[in-house]
Design a protein around this motif. Structure first.
Motif, PDB file in Angstrom:
ATOM      1  N   GLN A   6       1.004  -1.524   0.100  1.00 18.83           N
ATOM      2  CA  GLN A   6       0.411  -0.147   0.196  1.00 18.83           C
ATOM      3  C   GLN A   6       1.004   0.930   0.067  1.00 18.83           C
ATOM      4  N   LEU A   7       2.162   0.940   0.790  1.00 17.72           N
ATOM      5  CA  LEU A   7       3.275   1.994   0.436  1.00 17.72           C
ATOM      6  C   LEU A   7       3.172   3.280  -0.993  1.00 17.72           C
ATOM      7  N   GLY A   8       3.275   1.835  -1.971  1.00 20.22           N
ATOM      8  CA  GLY A   8       3.805   1.897  -2.775  1.00 20.22           C
ATOM      9  C   GLY A   8       3.255   3.069  -3.855  1.00 20.22           C
ATOM     10  N   ALA A   9       0.895   2.458  -3.350  1.00 25.08           N
ATOM     11  CA  ALA A   9       0.059   3.217  -3.700  1.00 25.08           C
ATOM     12  C   ALA A   9       0.242   4.424  -3.582  1.00 25.08           C
ATOM     13  N   ILE A  10       0.624   4.212  -2.213  1.00 27.69           N
ATOM     14  CA  ILE A  10       0.385   6.048  -1.355  1.00 27.69           C
ATOM     15  C   ILE A  10       1.227   7.115  -2.019  1.00 27.69           C
ATOM     16  N   LEU A  11       2.237   6.557  -1.968  1.00 29.48           N
ATOM     17  CA  LEU A  11       3.913   7.037  -2.988  1.00 29.48           C
ATOM     18  C   LEU A  11       3.224   8.465  -4.693  1.00 29.48           C
ATOM     19  N   SER A  12       2.704   8.149  -5.078  1.00 28.69           N
ATOM     20  CA  SER A  12       2.018   7.968  -6.646  1.00 28.69           C
ATOM     21  C   SER A  12       1.501   9.612  -5.961  1.00 28.69           C
ATOM     22  N   VAL A  13       0.868   9.452  -4.889  1.00 27.37           N
ATOM     23  CA  VAL A  13       0.214  10.669  -4.049  1.00 27.37           C
ATOM     24  C   VAL A  13       1.056  11.739  -4.098  1.00 27.37           C
ATOM     25  N   VAL A  14       2.052  11.728  -3.653  1.00 22.77           N
ATOM     26  CA  VAL A  14       3.562  12.813  -3.888  1.00 22.77           C
ATOM     27  C   VAL A  14       3.961  13.225  -4.506  1.00 22.77           C
ATOM     28  N   ILE A  15       4.403  12.106  -5.455  1.00 25.76           N
ATOM     29  CA  ILE A  15       4.783  12.316  -7.021  1.00 25.76           C
ATOM     30  C   ILE A  15       3.140  13.168  -7.847  1.00 25.76           C
ATOM     31  N   LEU A  16       1.955  12.626  -7.862  1.00 27.25           N
ATOM     32  CA  LEU A  16       0.957  13.243  -8.546  1.00 27.25           C
ATOM     33  C   LEU A  16       1.020  15.384  -7.999  1.00 27.25           C
ATOM     34  N   TYR A  17       0.853  14.631  -6.920  1.00 27.38           N
ATOM     35  CA  TYR A  17       0.028  16.814  -5.838  1.00 27.38           C
ATOM     36  C   TYR A  17       2.208  16.668  -5.388  1.00 27.38           C
ATOM     37  N   PHE A  18       2.892  16.909  -5.644  1.00 28.65           N
ATOM     38  CA  PHE A  18       4.079  17.316  -6.000  1.00 28.65           C
ATOM     39  C   PHE A  18       4.023  18.599  -4.773  1.00 28.65           C
TER      40      PHE A  18
ATOM     41  N   ARG B 241       1.712  20.642  -3.972  1.00 28.17           N
ATOM     42  CA  ARG B 241       1.144  21.286  -2.841  1.00 28.17           C
ATOM     43  C   ARG B 241       0.870  20.439  -1.993  1.00 28.17           C
ATOM     44  N   PHE B 242       1.994  19.279  -2.174  1.00 29.64           N
ATOM     45  CA  PHE B 242       2.759  18.301  -1.176  1.00 29.64           C
ATOM     46  C   PHE B 242       3.643  19.035  -0.090  1.00 29.64           C
ATOM     47  N   PHE B 243       3.894  19.345  -0.811  1.00 30.55           N
ATOM     48  CA  PHE B 243       4.906  20.007  -0.183  1.00 30.55           C
ATOM     49  C   PHE B 243       5.207  21.906  -0.023  1.00 30.55           C
ATOM     50  N   GLN B 244       4.012  22.576   0.136  1.00 30.16           N
ATOM     51  CA  GLN B 244       3.743  23.583   0.101  1.00 30.16           C
ATOM     52  C   GLN B 244       3.675  24.818   1.305  1.00 30.16           C
ATOM     53  N   SER B 245       3.092  23.824   2.831  1.00 29.07           N
ATOM     54  CA  SER B 245       2.959  24.097   3.943  1.00 29.07           C
ATOM     55  C   SER B 245       3.672  23.357   4.818  1.00 29.07           C
ATOM     56  N   PHE B 246       4.161  23.762   5.859  1.00 25.51           N
ATOM     57  CA  PHE B 246       4.095  22.897   7.082  1.00 25.51           C
ATOM     58  C   PHE B 246       3.398  23.007   8.373  1.00 25.51           C
ATOM     59  N   ASP B 247       2.468  24.396   7.933  1.00 23.52           N
ATOM     60  CA  ASP B 247       1.103  24.332   8.286  1.00 23.52           C
ATOM     61  C   ASP B 247       0.297  22.866   8.415  1.00 23.52           C
ATOM     62  N   PHE B 248       0.273  22.791   7.191  1.00 23.50           N
ATOM     63  CA  PHE B 248      -0.572  21.510   6.611  1.00 23.50           C
ATOM     64  C   PHE B 248       0.429  19.909   7.202  1.00 23.50           C
TER      65      PHE B 248
ATOM     66  N   ALA C 214     -11.758  14.403  -0.789  1.00 22.09           N
ATOM     67  CA  ALA C 214     -10.790  12.997  -1.508  1.00 22.09           C
ATOM     68  C   ALA C 214      -9.225  13.610  -1.711  1.00 22.09           C
ATOM     69  N   GLU C 215      -8.874  15.190  -1.480  1.00 18.88           N
ATOM     70  CA  GLU C 215      -7.245  15.139  -1.325  1.00 18.88           C
ATOM     71  C   GLU C 215      -6.660  15.010  -0.243  1.00 18.88           C
ATOM     72  N   PHE C 216      -7.782  15.485   0.432  1.00 15.05           N
ATOM     73  CA  PHE C 216      -7.279  15.371   2.090  1.00 15.05           C
ATOM     74  C   PHE C 216      -6.878  13.988   2.185  1.00 15.05           C
ATOM     75  N   SER C 217      -7.708  12.548   1.995  1.00 13.12           N
ATOM     76  CA  SER C 217      -7.586  11.316   2.140  1.00 13.12           C
ATOM     77  C   SER C 217      -6.732  10.987   1.317  1.00 13.12           C
ATOM     78  N   PHE C 218      -6.225  11.973   0.521  1.00 17.94           N
ATOM     79  CA  PHE C 218      -4.958  11.085  -0.145  1.00 17.94           C
ATOM     80  C   PHE C 218      -3.806  11.683   0.381  1.00 17.94           C
ATOM     81  N   PHE C 219      -3.465  13.181   1.294  1.00 15.94           N
ATOM     82  CA  PHE C 219      -2.880  13.384   1.815  1.00 15.94           C
ATOM     83  C   PHE C 219      -2.419  12.680   2.840  1.00 15.94           C
ATOM     84  N   LEU C 220      -3.824  12.293   3.683  1.00 15.11           N
ATOM     85  CA  LEU C 220      -3.487  12.176   4.970  1.00 15.11           C
ATOM     86  C   LEU C 220      -3.310  10.108   4.953  1.00 15.11           C
TER      87      LEU C 220
END
Length: 265
Positions: free
Chosen positions: A50-62, A64-71, A174-180
């Protein structure tokens, strides 16, 4: 587990990880038909890939994922309930991971809920994005995610519904779910690997290769699936997934009670 079985399980994981249909539940059913559901390595495999699938989020939302420490802090807050419940109930969760009947019932009940979700939460705050989620909202979404510790509930489904209950739109939820999913699956993978070694198991070279193959395939398939899911969810909502879950749950229960007990296949 052989290579073909690993590939099939990884494809199932990649397709279902971001759909509200339970990737773990589908892999439990598939591994039961293969006759390997009770194997300790299979249980490790279904968590780790499942970790492999989840890492696709980091690539697709690169960006936005590294946008804010608050997030990041909000993701940590949302992740805390899973840590607490996971540590408290890890043994019971492991027992459920080899019970396809639990999956079937969860699919059925979850399907009924998905048919009603769009009616229950039909007044989202459309100005709010996943990045603007408050700490309290994040905590509540994290509590919803804990429901997915019951196989068949669906981690993405539970957390998306949790987000919608907090006035997020379907897309933002859905996007928050992916990041989480990123910290959640990192934690779950680390915990499962630690337990595996603590129980005296050592991975063979063949098993390591299967884990690599599984993660790579799950990653590639998930890359293709995630964008399609967001577009479909935005336009059509949850009803299709609800009907699918209900049909799948009924079929699995019928197979178990009238044809062949799934737990011993």
């Amino acid at each position: 587990m052989n290579t073909l079985q690993a590939i099939i399980l990884a494809i199932i994981e990649g397709i279902t990880e971001f759909l509200p249909v339970s990737s773990t539940g589908h892999m439990i059913i598939a591994s039961s038909f293969f006759g390997i559901a009770h194997d300790d390595f299979t249980k490790l495999f279904t968590i780790v890939i499942q970790l492999g699938a989840i890492l696709s989020v980091v690539i697709l939302y690169f960006k936005r994922f590294f946008q804010s420490f608050d997030f990041y802090f909000k993701l940590v807050v949302a992740f805390i309930p899973a840590v607490v419940f996971g540590l408290l109930f890890s043994k019971k969760i492991d027992a459920l991971l080899e019970n396809p009947v639990t999956v079937a019932v969860s699919l059925l009940i979850g399907g009924i809920i998905l048919l009603k979700v769009d009616q229950w939460f039909n007044n989202p705050n459309t100005s709010e994005t996943s990045q603007e989620t408050t700490y309290l909202q994040a905590l509540k979404i994290g509590l919803f995610q804990c429901l997915a510790m019951i196989p068949g509930v669906s981690r993405s489904g539970a957390s998306i519904v949790g987000g919608m209950s907090q006035k997020l739109s379907r897309t933002s939820a859905a996007e928050f779910s992916f990041f989480l999913a990123v910290p959640t699956m990192l934690g779950a993978t680390a915990k499962k690997c630690y337990d595996y070694y603590k129980d005296g198991f050592v991975l063979s070279d063949d098993q390591i290769n299967l884990l690599i193959i599984g993660n790579v395939i799950a990653f590639i398939v998930a890359l293709l699936a995630i964008k399609s899911f967001i577009g479909f969810l935005t336009k059509n909502g949850f009803k299709v997934f609800g009907y699918y879950r209900i049909i799948a749950g009924i079929v699995l229960l019928a197979i178990h009670y009238f044809i062949h007990p799934l737990t011993v296949i």
